[in-house]
Write an enzyme that holds these catalytic residues in place. Structure first.
Site, PDB file in Angstrom:
ATOM      1  N   LYS A 165      48.873  56.592  46.516  1.00  0.00           N
ATOM      2  CA  LYS A 165      49.272  55.801  45.207  1.00  0.00           C
ATOM      3  C   LYS A 165      49.792  56.724  44.180  1.00  0.00           C
ATOM      4  O   LYS A 165      49.579  58.044  44.209  1.00  0.00           O
ATOM      5  CB  LYS A 165      47.905  55.021  45.031  1.00  0.00           C
ATOM      6  CG  LYS A 165      47.740  54.165  46.271  1.00  0.00           C
ATOM      7  CD  LYS A 165      48.588  52.729  46.109  1.00  0.00           C
ATOM      8  CE  LYS A 165      47.995  51.845  45.037  1.00  0.00           C
ATOM      9  NZ  LYS A 165      48.601  50.572  44.747  1.00  0.00           N
ATOM     10  N   ARG A 199      43.847  55.941  44.866  1.00  0.00           N
ATOM     11  CA  ARG A 199      43.885  55.851  46.357  1.00  0.00           C
ATOM     12  C   ARG A 199      44.855  57.042  46.806  1.00  0.00           C
ATOM     13  O   ARG A 199      45.749  57.236  46.287  1.00  0.00           O
ATOM     14  CB  ARG A 199      44.266  54.669  47.066  1.00  0.00           C
ATOM     15  CG  ARG A 199      43.034  53.434  46.929  1.00  0.00           C
ATOM     16  CD  ARG A 199      43.523  52.255  47.766  1.00  0.00           C
ATOM     17  NE  ARG A 199      44.294  51.256  46.624  1.00  0.00           N
ATOM     18  CZ  ARG A 199      44.727  50.160  46.930  1.00  0.00           C
ATOM     19  NH1 ARG A 199      45.069  49.895  48.323  1.00  0.00           N
ATOM     20  NH2 ARG A 199      45.385  49.553  45.918  1.00  0.00           N
ATOM     21  N   ASP A 212      46.805  48.506  26.751  1.00  0.00           N
ATOM     22  CA  ASP A 212      45.870  47.484  26.658  1.00  0.00           C
ATOM     23  C   ASP A 212      44.526  48.056  26.539  1.00  0.00           C
ATOM     24  O   ASP A 212      44.234  49.456  26.603  1.00  0.00           O
ATOM     25  CB  ASP A 212      45.631  46.906  28.041  1.00  0.00           C
ATOM     26  CG  ASP A 212      45.603  47.616  29.380  1.00  0.00           C
ATOM     27  OD1 ASP A 212      44.500  48.051  29.361  1.00  0.00           O
ATOM     28  OD2 ASP A 212      46.488  47.786  30.228  1.00  0.00           O
ATOM     29  N   HIS A 242      42.787  50.176  29.635  1.00  0.00           N
ATOM     30  CA  HIS A 242      43.440  51.496  29.666  1.00  0.00           C
ATOM     31  C   HIS A 242      42.773  52.323  28.469  1.00  0.00           C
ATOM     32  O   HIS A 242      42.694  53.589  28.795  1.00  0.00           O
ATOM     33  CB  HIS A 242      44.621  51.851  29.854  1.00  0.00           C
ATOM     34  CG  HIS A 242      45.034  51.182  31.484  1.00  0.00           C
ATOM     35  ND1 HIS A 242      45.260  49.857  31.779  1.00  0.00           N
ATOM     36  CD2 HIS A 242      44.999  51.730  32.488  1.00  0.00           C
ATOM     37  CE1 HIS A 242      45.552  49.752  32.977  1.00  0.00           C
ATOM     38  NE2 HIS A 242      45.368  51.259  33.522  1.00  0.00           N
ATOM     39  N   CYS A 293      43.457  55.144  34.110  1.00  0.00           N
ATOM     40  CA  CYS A 293      42.246  54.332  34.020  1.00  0.00           C
ATOM     41  C   CYS A 293      41.419  55.381  35.006  1.00  0.00           C
ATOM     42  O   CYS A 293      40.188  55.435  34.768  1.00  0.00           O
ATOM     43  CB  CYS A 293      42.201  53.038  34.274  1.00  0.00           C
ATOM     44  SG  CYS A 293      42.825  52.517  35.893  1.00  0.00           S
ATOM     45  N   TYR A 294      42.170  55.985  36.064  1.00  0.00           N
ATOM     46  CA  TYR A 294      41.165  56.673  37.140  1.00  0.00           C
ATOM     47  C   TYR A 294      40.934  57.860  36.474  1.00  0.00           C
ATOM     48  O   TYR A 294      39.937  58.894  36.961  1.00  0.00           O
ATOM     49  CB  TYR A 294      42.139  56.861  38.340  1.00  0.00           C
ATOM     50  CG  TYR A 294      42.319  55.564  39.152  1.00  0.00           C
ATOM     51  CD1 TYR A 294      41.134  54.968  39.766  1.00  0.00           C
ATOM     52  CD2 TYR A 294      43.489  54.854  39.209  1.00  0.00           C
ATOM     53  CE1 TYR A 294      41.259  53.876  40.152  1.00  0.00           C
ATOM     54  CE2 TYR A 294      43.645  53.487  39.848  1.00  0.00           C
ATOM     55  CZ  TYR A 294      42.529  53.233  40.463  1.00  0.00           C
ATOM     56  OH  TYR A 294      42.613  51.901  40.712  1.00  0.00           O
ATOM     57  N   ASP A 323      47.336  56.902  37.535  1.00  0.00           N
ATOM     58  CA  ASP A 323      47.082  55.906  36.387  1.00  0.00           C
ATOM     59  C   ASP A 323      45.902  56.647  35.652  1.00  0.00           C
ATOM     60  O   ASP A 323      44.831  56.788  36.138  1.00  0.00           O
ATOM     61  CB  ASP A 323      46.597  54.536  37.345  1.00  0.00           C
ATOM     62  CG  ASP A 323      46.247  53.425  36.467  1.00  0.00           C
ATOM     63  OD1 ASP A 323      46.146  53.734  35.211  1.00  0.00           O
ATOM     64  OD2 ASP A 323      46.361  52.264  37.103  1.00  0.00           O
ATOM     65  N   HIS A 373      38.506  53.855  47.466  1.00  0.00           N
ATOM     66  CA  HIS A 373      39.176  53.391  46.333  1.00  0.00           C
ATOM     67  C   HIS A 373      38.300  54.097  45.137  1.00  0.00           C
ATOM     68  O   HIS A 373      37.303  53.990  45.183  1.00  0.00           O
ATOM     69  CB  HIS A 373      39.248  51.888  46.298  1.00  0.00           C
ATOM     70  CG  HIS A 373      39.800  51.603  44.996  1.00  0.00           C
ATOM     71  ND1 HIS A 373      39.326  51.346  43.942  1.00  0.00           N
ATOM     72  CD2 HIS A 373      41.100  50.645  44.912  1.00  0.00           C
ATOM     73  CE1 HIS A 373      40.015  50.806  43.121  1.00  0.00           C
ATOM     74  NE2 HIS A 373      40.960  50.248  43.542  1.00  0.00           N
ATOM     75  N   ASP A 433      48.431  53.227  31.265  1.00  0.00           N
ATOM     76  CA  ASP A 433      48.378  53.787  32.722  1.00  0.00           C
ATOM     77  C   ASP A 433      49.160  54.711  32.962  1.00  0.00           C
ATOM     78  O   ASP A 433      48.877  55.802  33.163  1.00  0.00           O
ATOM     79  CB  ASP A 433      48.771  52.634  33.643  1.00  0.00           C
ATOM     80  CG  ASP A 433      49.263  52.655  34.928  1.00  0.00           C
ATOM     81  OD1 ASP A 433      49.398  53.767  35.307  1.00  0.00           O
ATOM     82  OD2 ASP A 433      49.477  51.467  35.884  1.00  0.00           O
TER      83      ASP A 433
HETATM   84 ZN   LIG Z   1      44.968  51.551  35.395  1.00  0.00          ZN
END
Ligand SMILES: [Zn+2]
Length: 432
Positions: free
Chosen positions: A282, A279, A347, A350, A287-288, A285, A236, A340
């Site tokens: 998935k 992952r 938010d 993020h 934030c990754y 996103d 992850h 995201d």
């Molecule tokens: Zn995220």
């Protein structure tokens, strides 16, 4: 090997071959393949709308809007944040770090108010809690120490009770080398990172404190190449970053299978979207952008130290432009704040990690060897971030300098101030 390719004349996502990167489901429709296609359709629409409006593609970072959104968040939060009542130091860190990336100064009065608030979150038994009068927990401890180091004033540094912080770290240390997140709480690799980060920044690392920790973290790396939260779990992005960064701080990253880790990490960048997934199988996103993107500087340095001759001296080992396109076109709320993926709401979490990932994608190298790749106008440029601590490198250097003048644990203050040479050398993680 090294010839800097000129920036492409157009955006990667405007290229006519870009649609060949769409996800091939091989005629097998599953819940996840449908979700993936839905995200790709949304992104395709965003790109098409952008194409119609802009004849000259030059994605813009909405600096002023993000600044206003962040500034307001430091003083007032909507009731949507009620669920984060036990994560209040995180909100301070996410906002302060976003502001430092945007190079927006924090007014002295605001900085002092944040210091006083974080002081109220510090537990009488050491470490920081998610809010005043809550129990100390490693995650808000990490966030509070980072926030105070970003502020970087004498007032901010003086709030951290280092002796009690060390007591708290001992109270969550486990016999197998791992750490629980709080007394009586769960074990996972985030805790090792949070502990190593705050201990190294504040100069309270002892040889015993992290005994057996590297060996435990290595067991979190699985057959995929990434790390899971505990040994045996799926790899992850968030846990992989935490485990790897902790190993860098402890100077033990070579205990990991770095090539397998590199293969797993770069495979998480999405072919069509340009951003990262957390992952395998998935969705993308924002934030990754940091949790995965931030691994590449850590890996680059480890390979560089090994004398790896094929390494670029201008680019990280991921598509930096593609990530910038994803963040700038797909993750900005027009009224400020980042998110995201298209369709999600903004938010502060993020916002912090999209901007941190954007910074990593813009800046290669460290203070000595630096190469920028800024998509769009020069005004899109963010400040660099330290890939181990995720605060700006000058703040890391300043905190290390401050806390290394103070006595290390078990050392009397007179011994430290008289000899000056009795201090341990700074941790390995400080130089990138
Ligand atoms: Zn995220």
């Amino acid at each position: 090997m090294e010839s800097a390719p000129p920036p492409p004349p157009t955006l990667r996502c405007f290229n006519e071959h870009h649609t060949t990167e769409l996800f091939p489901d091989d005629g097998v429709v599953t819940v996840t393949s449908q979700e993936q296609k839905k995200v790709e359709r949304n992104i395709e629409e965003v790109i098409n709308v952008y194409k119609q409006i802009h004849s000259v593609p030059e994605p813009t970072l909405l600096r002023e809007q993000h600044y206003q959104y962040l500034k307001k968040g430091l003083r007032t939060l909507s009731d949507a944040y009620e669920c984060l009542d036990a994560s209040r130091p995180w909100l301070c860190y996410w906002i302060l770090h976003s502001l430092e990336l945007l190079e927006e100064p924090i007014p002295a009065a605001v900085a002092s108010d944040v210091c006083q608030f974080l002081a109220r979150c510090q537990s009488p038994t050491g470490g920081f809690a998610g809010g005043p009068r809550q129990h100390a927990h490693l995650a808000p401890t990490y966030a509070a120490v980072n926030a105070l180091c970003i502020i970087g004033t004498e007032e901010a540094y003086a709030i951290i009770d280092r002796d009690r912080l060390l007591d708290f770290l001992w109270s969550v240390k486990q016999p197998d080398g791992s750490f629980v997140m709080h007394v009586g709480g769960e074990v996972d690799v985030r805790s090792a990172y949070c502990a190593a980060s705050v201990a190294s920044l504040t100069n309270i690392v002892t040889a015993k404190l992290f005994e057996d920790t590297p060996g435990w973290i290595v067991r979190c790396q699985n057959w995929e190449g990434g790390l899971g939260g505990v040994p045996g779990l799926e790899a992850h992005g968030g846990y992989t970053f935490c485990g790897t960064a902790a190993m860098v701080i402890l100077g033990k990253e070579h205990m990991l299978d770095l090539k397998a880790l590199l293969r797993w990490t770069v495979s998480r960048q999405m072919r069509y979207e340009g951003g990262f997934q957390g992952r395998c199988n998935k969705l993308v996103d924002g934030c990754y952008s940091f949790w995965q993107g931030g691994l590449l500087p850590l890996l680059h340095r480890a390979f560089f130290r090994d004398g790896e001759s094929e390494l670029s001296l201008q680019r990280w080992m991921f598509e930096q432009q593609a990530l910038q396109e994803y963040i700038l076109l797909c993750c900005q709320n027009p009224s400020g704040g980042l998110l995201d993926k298209p369709g999600k709401s903004r938010d502060f979490y993020h916002t912090c990690y999209c901007l941190s990932g954007l910074s990593i994608a813009q800046h290669f190298g460290n203070m000595d060897l630096h190469h920028e790749l800024i998509l769009g106008k020069e005004e899109n440029r963010l400040a660099p971030t330290h890939p181990v601590y995720n605060i700006c490198p000058e703040r890391v250097a300043q905190a290390l300098q401050h806390f290394h003048q103070l006595p290390a644990p078990g050392q009397s203050s007179s011994a430290s101030s008289s000899s000056g040479g009795n201090q341990r050398s700074p941790p390995d993680g400080e130089q990138s």
